[in-house]
Design a protein around this motif. Structure first.
Motif, PDB file in Angstrom:
ATOM      1  N   THR A   9       0.835  -1.200   0.000  1.00  0.00           N
ATOM      2  CA  THR A   9       0.000   0.000   0.000  1.00  0.00           C
ATOM      3  C   THR A   9       0.867   1.246   0.000  1.00  0.00           C
ATOM      4  O   THR A   9       1.647   1.465   0.912  1.00  0.00           O
ATOM      5  CB  THR A   9      -0.895   0.022   1.255  1.00  0.00           C
ATOM      6  OG1 THR A   9      -1.700  -1.149   1.263  1.00  0.00           O
ATOM      7  CG2 THR A   9      -1.793   1.250   1.244  1.00  0.00           C
ATOM      8  N   SER A  15       0.187   6.355  -5.422  1.00  0.00           N
ATOM      9  CA  SER A  15      -0.282   5.188  -6.158  1.00  0.00           C
ATOM     10  C   SER A  15       0.104   5.366  -7.621  1.00  0.00           C
ATOM     11  O   SER A  15       0.326   6.479  -8.096  1.00  0.00           O
ATOM     12  CB  SER A  15      -1.796   5.044  -6.022  1.00  0.00           C
ATOM     13  OG  SER A  15      -2.456   6.133  -6.623  1.00  0.00           O
ATOM     14  N   ASN A  19       1.279   0.112  -9.240  1.00  0.00           N
ATOM     15  CA  ASN A  19       1.054  -0.100  -7.814  1.00  0.00           C
ATOM     16  C   ASN A  19      -0.205   0.649  -7.368  1.00  0.00           C
ATOM     17  O   ASN A  19      -0.132   1.625  -6.628  1.00  0.00           O
ATOM     18  CB  ASN A  19       2.281   0.385  -7.037  1.00  0.00           C
ATOM     19  CG  ASN A  19       2.299  -0.152  -5.620  1.00  0.00           C
ATOM     20  OD1 ASN A  19       1.687  -1.169  -5.318  1.00  0.00           O
ATOM     21  ND2 ASN A  19       3.003   0.545  -4.739  1.00  0.00           N
ATOM     22  N   PRO A  20      -1.374   0.215  -7.845  1.00  0.00           N
ATOM     23  CA  PRO A  20      -2.610   0.955  -7.553  1.00  0.00           C
ATOM     24  C   PRO A  20      -3.144   0.681  -6.154  1.00  0.00           C
ATOM     25  O   PRO A  20      -2.792  -0.322  -5.513  1.00  0.00           O
ATOM     26  CB  PRO A  20      -3.581   0.416  -8.607  1.00  0.00           C
ATOM     27  CG  PRO A  20      -3.122  -0.999  -8.807  1.00  0.00           C
ATOM     28  CD  PRO A  20      -1.620  -0.953  -8.705  1.00  0.00           C
ATOM     29  N   TYR A  21      -3.991   1.593  -5.684  1.00  0.00           N
ATOM     30  CA  TYR A  21      -4.735   1.328  -4.455  1.00  0.00           C
ATOM     31  C   TYR A  21      -5.771   0.247  -4.720  1.00  0.00           C
ATOM     32  O   TYR A  21      -6.319   0.145  -5.823  1.00  0.00           O
ATOM     33  CB  TYR A  21      -5.502   2.573  -4.009  1.00  0.00           C
ATOM     34  CG  TYR A  21      -4.704   3.709  -3.440  1.00  0.00           C
ATOM     35  CD1 TYR A  21      -3.528   3.498  -2.750  1.00  0.00           C
ATOM     36  CD2 TYR A  21      -5.179   5.011  -3.576  1.00  0.00           C
ATOM     37  CE1 TYR A  21      -2.822   4.558  -2.208  1.00  0.00           C
ATOM     38  CE2 TYR A  21      -4.491   6.077  -3.043  1.00  0.00           C
ATOM     39  CZ  TYR A  21      -3.303   5.850  -2.359  1.00  0.00           C
ATOM     40  OH  TYR A  21      -2.618   6.905  -1.830  1.00  0.00           O
ATOM     41  N   VAL A  38      -5.033   9.451  -8.310  1.00  0.00           N
ATOM     42  CA  VAL A  38      -4.735   8.088  -7.876  1.00  0.00           C
ATOM     43  C   VAL A  38      -5.083   7.069  -8.955  1.00  0.00           C
ATOM     44  O   VAL A  38      -5.887   7.320  -9.851  1.00  0.00           O
ATOM     45  CB  VAL A  38      -5.521   7.726  -6.595  1.00  0.00           C
ATOM     46  CG1 VAL A  38      -5.099   8.591  -5.426  1.00  0.00           C
ATOM     47  CG2 VAL A  38      -7.033   7.840  -6.817  1.00  0.00           C
TER      48      VAL A  38
END
Length: 342
Positions: A9, A15, A19-21, A38
């Motif tokens: 996270t 983000s 590497n997304p939320y 984001v």
């Protein structure tokens, strides 16, 4: 609960596409009053068919055309664990809307957008890029507008108010009356590129000023004491506007009947027409027609990234312009997408 995975996270604002939320993380990182750019990854589970989050519907029955709901679990039915996603008019709505694409229900979606309050809860607005079920869409053709210093009758313009370093571009009305909603855009070399034509207005000289006609061929006019706009396919009283260039590059666009002028309201985040100073007057950017000076050729350059060439219908035809017949193509090189004439 099956949560969409995005690796470790990241901190708010960090983000990325790689590497997304997750939806759960996005909700936990939401800060009221602070927009965050984001990437969020989750599953399409429904939409909001109304004006409140309580109007959420799961599945495809009575699906909305203007938004969707994402969740960390494909079978989520608790709206408190979902984020609503705005679908602005254009290719994003055409490709993601459950109303026209019911087969999208349950698919994994990764999307880049501004995380702000939407329907009164943490949500995603003004999306710019997405990956659906692991597949990226073909590059979207963009319309280019260049900064104008004067008005030329019959040309298409966008209204762009500069706020905190970015431009709030007015959209056409979706109904017959109301305030003009906006999309955010950046200007480079005094040009703005948009993926939708839903922002254009044609200014045409007439007795006493100009008429303003939107992309649905409707006249923009004012009536009564309202600060909002009306549109009609037929000419109306109150449709004449004067256009005056200001020294700072903005334009004062005044309705002749009401003496109110068009401004972007920072408070209401939309365009209205007011009798006194209520916000920011817009700059005008004129549409560059095909063959105009904003169309440039992109040549292969390994250091800048390999190119991909598509037809205007989104069909990939190669990685070079060599050997292709003359015509108009969409060329993607890195993060840059341009329309070119060969």
């Amino acid at each position: 609960e099956a949560e969409a995975q995005g690796g470790e996270t990241p901190d708010p604002g960090e983000s990325s596409k790689d590497n997304p939320y997750s939806v759960t993380t996005a909700i936990s990182k939401f800060v009221s009053g602070k927009a965050q750019d984001v990437w969020v990854k989750g599953y399409i589970v429904g939409s909001v068919n109304g004006k409140n989050i309580s109007d959420a519907v799961f599945g495809v029955e009575n699906a909305s055309n203007t938004n969707l709901l994402m969740a960390a679990s494909v079978d989520e039915t608790d709206v408190a664990k979902c984020v609503p996603v705005q679908l602005p008019s254009g290719s994003i709505r055409e490709n993601l809307s459950l109303q026209t694409n019911p087969e999208n229900i349950g698919k994994e979606l990764m999307i880049n957008a501004s995380m702000v309050a939407y329907f009164g809860v943490p949500g995603l607005k003004e999306p710019s890029e997405y990956v659906l079920d692991g597949e990226e869409p073909a590059p979207v053709e963009k319309t280019t507008y260049k900064k104008a210093t004067s008005i030329e009758s019959g040309k298409t313009y966008i209204l762009a108010a500069e706020v905190d370093g970015e431009f709030k571009v007015a959209q056409n009305l979706s109904g017959n009356y109301g305030y003009l909603n906006v999309v955010s855009a950046k200007a480079e070399n005094e040009q703005i590129e948009l993926t939708s034509d839903n922002n254009g207005f044609v200014f045409t000289e007439t007795d006493g000023g100009y008429t303003i006609v939107d992309m649905q061929n409707k006249y923009v006019y004012m009536t009564g004491n309202y600060n909002s706009f009306n549109v009609s396919a037929e000419p109306q009283d109150g449709m004449v506007w004067t256009v005056e260039a200001n020294a700072d590059g903005t334009f004062k666009i005044t309705n002749v009947n009401t003496s109110k002028y068009i401004q972007y309201s920072v408070k209401f985040t939309s365009y209205g027409s007011y009798a006194d100073e209520q916000g920011v007057m817009p700059q005008l950017y004129v549409k560059v027609e095909e063959g105009g000076d904003a169309i440039s050729e992109i040549m292969p350059n390994v250091e800048d990234g390999a190119i991909e060439v598509y037809t205007i219908n989104g069909v990939k035809v190669g990685t070079s312009l060599e050997g292709l017949k003359d015509g108009i193509y969409i060329v993607k090189q890195g993060n840059v997408v341009k329309k070119i004439i060969k």
